[in-house]
Scaffold this motif. Structure first.
Motif, mmCIF file in Angstrom:
data_model
loop_
_atom_site.group_PDB
_atom_site.id
_atom_site.type_symbol
_atom_site.label_atom_id
_atom_site.label_comp_id
_atom_site.label_asym_id
_atom_site.label_seq_id
_atom_site.Cartn_x
_atom_site.Cartn_y
_atom_site.Cartn_z
ATOM 1 N N ILE A 275 -1.270 -16.440 8.470
ATOM 2 C CA ILE A 275 -1.825 -15.358 7.788
ATOM 3 C C ILE A 275 -0.891 -14.082 7.808
ATOM 4 C CG2 ILE A 275 -3.830 -13.450 8.376
ATOM 5 C CD1 ILE A 275 -5.049 -15.909 7.754
ATOM 6 N N ALA A 276 -0.173 -13.664 8.826
ATOM 7 C CA ALA A 276 0.705 -12.763 8.944
ATOM 8 C C ALA A 276 1.649 -13.091 7.628
ATOM 9 C CB ALA A 276 1.321 -12.455 10.032
ATOM 10 N N ALA A 277 2.288 -14.359 7.490
ATOM 11 C CA ALA A 277 3.303 -14.360 6.412
ATOM 12 C C ALA A 277 2.637 -14.225 5.095
ATOM 13 C CB ALA A 277 3.546 -15.921 6.542
ATOM 14 N N ARG A 278 1.377 -14.522 4.866
ATOM 15 C CA ARG A 278 0.736 -14.292 3.774
ATOM 16 C C ARG A 278 0.477 -12.674 3.236
ATOM 17 N NH1 ARG A 278 -4.778 -16.101 2.083
ATOM 18 N NH2 ARG A 278 -4.921 -15.493 -0.033
ATOM 19 N N ILE A 279 0.065 -11.914 4.301
ATOM 20 C CA ILE A 279 0.094 -10.499 3.908
ATOM 21 C C ILE A 279 1.127 -9.693 3.778
ATOM 22 C CG2 ILE A 279 -0.945 -8.464 5.267
ATOM 23 C CD1 ILE A 279 -2.794 -9.820 6.630
ATOM 24 N N PHE A 280 2.169 -10.046 4.635
ATOM 25 C CA PHE A 280 3.467 -9.170 4.669
ATOM 26 C C PHE A 280 4.420 -9.978 3.522
ATOM 27 C CE2 PHE A 280 1.683 -8.190 8.798
ATOM 28 C CZ PHE A 280 1.541 -7.010 8.832
ATOM 29 N N GLY A 281 4.133 -11.078 3.181
ATOM 30 C CA GLY A 281 4.901 -11.725 2.239
ATOM 31 C C GLY A 281 4.622 -11.179 0.893
ATOM 32 N N ALA A 282 3.185 -10.999 0.601
ATOM 33 C CA ALA A 282 2.878 -10.348 -0.485
ATOM 34 C C ALA A 282 3.344 -8.655 -0.413
ATOM 35 C CB ALA A 282 1.279 -10.325 -0.611
ATOM 36 N N ILE A 283 3.094 -8.082 0.420
ATOM 37 C CA ILE A 283 3.924 -6.760 0.606
ATOM 38 C C ILE A 283 5.077 -6.557 0.084
ATOM 39 C CG2 ILE A 283 4.020 -4.774 1.968
ATOM 40 C CD1 ILE A 283 1.600 -5.411 3.323
ATOM 41 N N ALA A 284 6.155 -7.806 0.831
ATOM 42 C CA ALA A 284 7.646 -7.692 0.405
ATOM 43 C C ALA A 284 7.806 -7.810 -0.861
ATOM 44 C CB ALA A 284 8.113 -8.630 1.621
ATOM 45 N N GLY A 312 4.310 7.066 0.060
ATOM 46 C CA GLY A 312 4.410 6.900 -1.279
ATOM 47 C C GLY A 312 3.975 5.447 -1.777
ATOM 48 N N ASP A 313 4.198 4.504 -0.898
ATOM 49 C CA ASP A 313 3.607 3.104 -1.316
ATOM 50 C C ASP A 313 2.102 2.648 -0.803
ATOM 51 O OD1 ASP A 313 6.123 2.575 -2.575
ATOM 52 O OD2 ASP A 313 7.223 2.145 -0.635
ATOM 53 N N LEU A 314 1.570 3.559 -0.218
ATOM 54 C CA LEU A 314 0.363 3.319 0.410
ATOM 55 C C LEU A 314 -0.590 2.792 -0.716
ATOM 56 C CD1 LEU A 314 -1.670 3.315 2.849
ATOM 57 C CD2 LEU A 314 -2.092 5.633 2.305
ATOM 58 N N GLU A 315 -0.884 3.542 -1.714
ATOM 59 C CA GLU A 315 -1.689 3.106 -2.607
ATOM 60 C C GLU A 315 -1.282 1.322 -2.988
ATOM 61 O OE1 GLU A 315 -4.962 3.893 -3.538
ATOM 62 O OE2 GLU A 315 -4.258 5.547 -1.815
ATOM 63 N N ASP A 316 -0.228 1.281 -3.407
ATOM 64 C CA ASP A 316 0.279 0.054 -4.005
ATOM 65 C C ASP A 316 -0.081 -0.978 -2.686
ATOM 66 O OD1 ASP A 316 0.866 0.954 -6.461
ATOM 67 O OD2 ASP A 316 3.168 0.846 -5.887
ATOM 68 N N ALA A 317 0.402 -0.840 -1.649
ATOM 69 C CA ALA A 317 0.072 -1.735 -0.583
ATOM 70 C C ALA A 317 -1.199 -2.005 -0.241
ATOM 71 C CB ALA A 317 0.725 -1.080 0.872
ATOM 72 N N LEU A 318 -2.198 -0.887 -0.538
ATOM 73 C CA LEU A 318 -3.760 -1.255 -0.363
ATOM 74 C C LEU A 318 -4.060 -2.245 -1.486
ATOM 75 C CD1 LEU A 318 -4.984 2.169 0.582
ATOM 76 C CD2 LEU A 318 -5.101 0.021 1.999
ATOM 77 N N SER A 319 -3.620 -2.097 -2.464
ATOM 78 C CA SER A 319 -4.072 -2.808 -3.656
ATOM 79 C C SER A 319 -3.686 -4.371 -3.315
ATOM 80 C CB SER A 319 -3.640 -2.338 -5.214
ATOM 81 O OG SER A 319 -2.178 -2.571 -5.205
ATOM 82 N N ILE A 320 -2.591 -4.611 -2.749
ATOM 83 C CA ILE A 320 -2.191 -6.117 -2.336
ATOM 84 C C ILE A 320 -3.066 -6.444 -1.360
ATOM 85 C CG2 ILE A 320 -0.408 -7.240 -1.487
ATOM 86 C CD1 ILE A 320 1.638 -5.061 -2.937
ATOM 87 N N VAL A 321 -3.213 -5.702 -0.192
ATOM 88 C CA VAL A 321 -3.737 -6.208 1.084
ATOM 89 C C VAL A 321 -5.393 -6.432 0.822
ATOM 90 C CG1 VAL A 321 -4.435 -5.418 3.288
ATOM 91 C CG2 VAL A 321 -2.033 -5.131 2.358
ATOM 92 N N ARG A 322 -6.015 -5.530 -0.071
ATOM 93 C CA ARG A 322 -7.433 -5.720 -0.218
ATOM 94 C C ARG A 322 -7.802 -6.852 -0.451
ATOM 95 N NH1 ARG A 322 -7.908 -0.431 -2.643
ATOM 96 N NH2 ARG A 322 -8.080 0.994 -0.916
ATOM 97 N N PRO A 323 -7.379 -7.727 -1.700
ATOM 98 C CA PRO A 323 -8.001 -8.915 -1.875
ATOM 99 C C PRO A 323 -7.686 -9.991 -0.976
ATOM 100 C CG PRO A 323 -6.223 -8.038 -3.487
ATOM 101 C CD PRO A 323 -6.697 -7.023 -2.487
ATOM 102 N N ILE A 324 -6.419 -9.886 -0.463
ATOM 103 C CA ILE A 324 -6.210 -10.919 0.913
ATOM 104 C C ILE A 324 -7.074 -10.575 1.909
ATOM 105 C CG2 ILE A 324 -4.488 -11.757 2.479
ATOM 106 C CD1 ILE A 324 -2.109 -10.683 0.605
ATOM 107 N N ALA A 325 -7.224 -9.392 2.323
ATOM 108 C CA ALA A 325 -8.418 -8.989 3.553
ATOM 109 C C ALA A 325 -9.750 -9.601 3.059
ATOM 110 C CB ALA A 325 -8.322 -7.631 3.545
ATOM 111 N N ASP A 326 -10.155 -9.411 1.972
ATOM 112 C CA ASP A 326 -11.511 -10.030 1.396
ATOM 113 C C ASP A 326 -11.290 -11.502 1.728
ATOM 114 O OD1 ASP A 326 -12.657 -7.699 1.030
ATOM 115 O OD2 ASP A 326 -12.175 -7.613 -1.428
#
Ligand code: ASP
Ligand code: MG
Length: 407
Positions: A275-284, A312-326
């Motif tokens: 799970i962590a690899a998935r979230i942080f992989g996508a952000i990276a 400055g990257d918060l919005e971008d990070a959220l748009s990546i994390v939201r679908p994964i969180a769902d």
């Protein structure tokens, strides 16, 4: 007689008067019998102006042409400084990145130096000239101009010093050196006489913006002693060098702070491998730098995860994390951009215990709550509410006796 590389930052060459002043300083080193290679930045504000011009034409400037434009700031200064030296009776010559040559890879706007040929510089030094090289620029395999990323002149200077096997690399700037913390926040802050590469790397990446991080990495790798000092004073500045015994005695060298971070918490994340690899992989993959990460102990197979990213990257990070969180069935995301990171840095931490707890106690005594903690061998960082940043910095500076009076 030594070989010295001197680098002058934008505020040191901000107008003609200052360029003449720099010429005098350079000539003095030359008169003292040293060979001198000078690296300069563009005049203060000039690179910003050039970047802005590019953006006016193209929202996302073409990288190759961006480098053609933004590298011109330095070119103006090398020519002017060379003239100023000639006028002062010292022979000098400017050599642009491709003339030296400073070879880089092909990544326009953030190129890396691959190798430097030093023949032309040596020839000119031998002929008694001061050699003046523009910072920030190089040339790639195709012969195109590249730039090294903002603040890259520091790296140009250190790379040249390494290539030429110079005795020192002097970084001239508008402050007297590296201070125990920002003197604007703590007037009692004092100049640090000597600091190790590792401490400087921590200080630089934790928000002390005097040197480009890459230049310190370079200096460490090639063991180039750096002397960070003021163009406008004769005082010794700060030496950034290899670690020695004396340095270990100092437990905490400095306190830094960074306000440009935001915190993201993902609640109720399944505690499974991957799970962590998935979230942080996508952000990276999106090129976003995650700084601190905390994962709580899990209850009933679920955990909470908190991490920080640049504001400055918060919005971008959220748009990546939201679908994964769902998808993984997390129970919501919390964000907070009113946070700051305060850190203490010191080589001596390696051999002293109880430093972190002293930091936590000092913050607690002033009612400052700690939200996140991270540590390395030579630093401890705490995320706190941003409105307490200055207070926290003062409290820590005091707790570790870094002030002028107590030293
Ligand atoms: N002129 C460039 C900049 O402003 C490089 C430098 O000054 O180090 O980023
Ligand atoms: Mg700079």
């Amino acid at each position: 007689m030594a070989l010295v590389v001197q680098k002058y930052g934008g505020t040191s060459v901000g107008d003609i008067e200052k360029i003449s002043h720099v010429a005098k300083r350079v000539k003095r080193a030359r008169d003292a019998g040293h060979d001198v290679v000078v690296v300069v930045s563009a005049m203060a504000g000039e690179t910003n102006r050039l970047v802005d011009l590019c953006r006016q034409v193209m929202n996302q400037p073409d990288p190759r042409e961006y480098d053609v434009v933004v590298s011109t700031g330095e070119q103006v200064v090398v020519g002017l400084l060379s003239m100023a030296l000639k006028k002062a009776g010292q022979d000098a010559i400017s050599l642009l990145g491709h003339q030296v040559a400073i070879h880089t890879d092909n990544s326009h706007t953030r190129a890396r130096i691959a190798r430097i040929t030093d023949g032309k510089i040596r020839e000119n030094l031998k002929a008694g000239r001061v050699v003046i090289v523009p910072g920030f620029q190089g040339v790639n395999e195709k012969g195109d101009i590249t730039t090294l990323g903002r603040g890259g002149s520091d790296t140009s200077a250190v790379a040249l010093a390494a290539a030429l096997n110079a005795d020192t690399c002097e970084i001239y700037t508008d402050v007297e050196g590296i201070f125990t913390t920002d003197p604007n926040v703590v007037p009692e802050a004092v100049k640090i006489p000597r600091i190790s590469y590792d401490e400087m790397l921590e200080m630089a990446s934790l928000g002390a913006k005097v040197l480009q991080i890459r230049s310190v990495e370079f200096a460490k790798k090639y063991d180039v002693p750096l002397h960070v000092r003021s163009t406008f004073s004769e005082a010794e500045g700060t030496w950034v060098t290899r670690e020695d015994r004396e340095m270990e005695k100092v437990v905490v060298s400095g306190v830094t702070f960074e306000k440009n971070e935001a915190k993201v918490s993902i609640r109720h994340v399944p505690d499974h491998p991957g799970i962590a690899a998935r979230i942080f992989g996508a952000i990276a993959d999106a090129g976003i730098n995650v700084d601190m990460i905390i994962q709580n102990i899990s209850h009933d197979g679920f955990t909470d995860m908190t991490f920080t990213v640049p504001k400055g990257d918060l919005e971008d990070a959220l748009s990546i994390v939201r679908p994964i969180a769902d998808e993984i069935g997390a129970k919501g995301i919390l964000t907070d951009d009113k946070v700051a990171k305060v850190s203490i840095v010191g080589t001596g931490m390696r051999s002293h215990s109880g430093i972190a707890s002293r930091m936590f106690q000092a913050l607690a005594d002033d009612g400052i709550n700690i939200q996140m903690i991270s540590t390395s061998e030579i630093k401890v960082s705490c995320v706190i509410e941003s409105k307490y940043t200055e207070l926290a910095v003062r409290v820590l500076h005091n707790a570790f006796d870094l002030g002028g009076d107590s030293v």
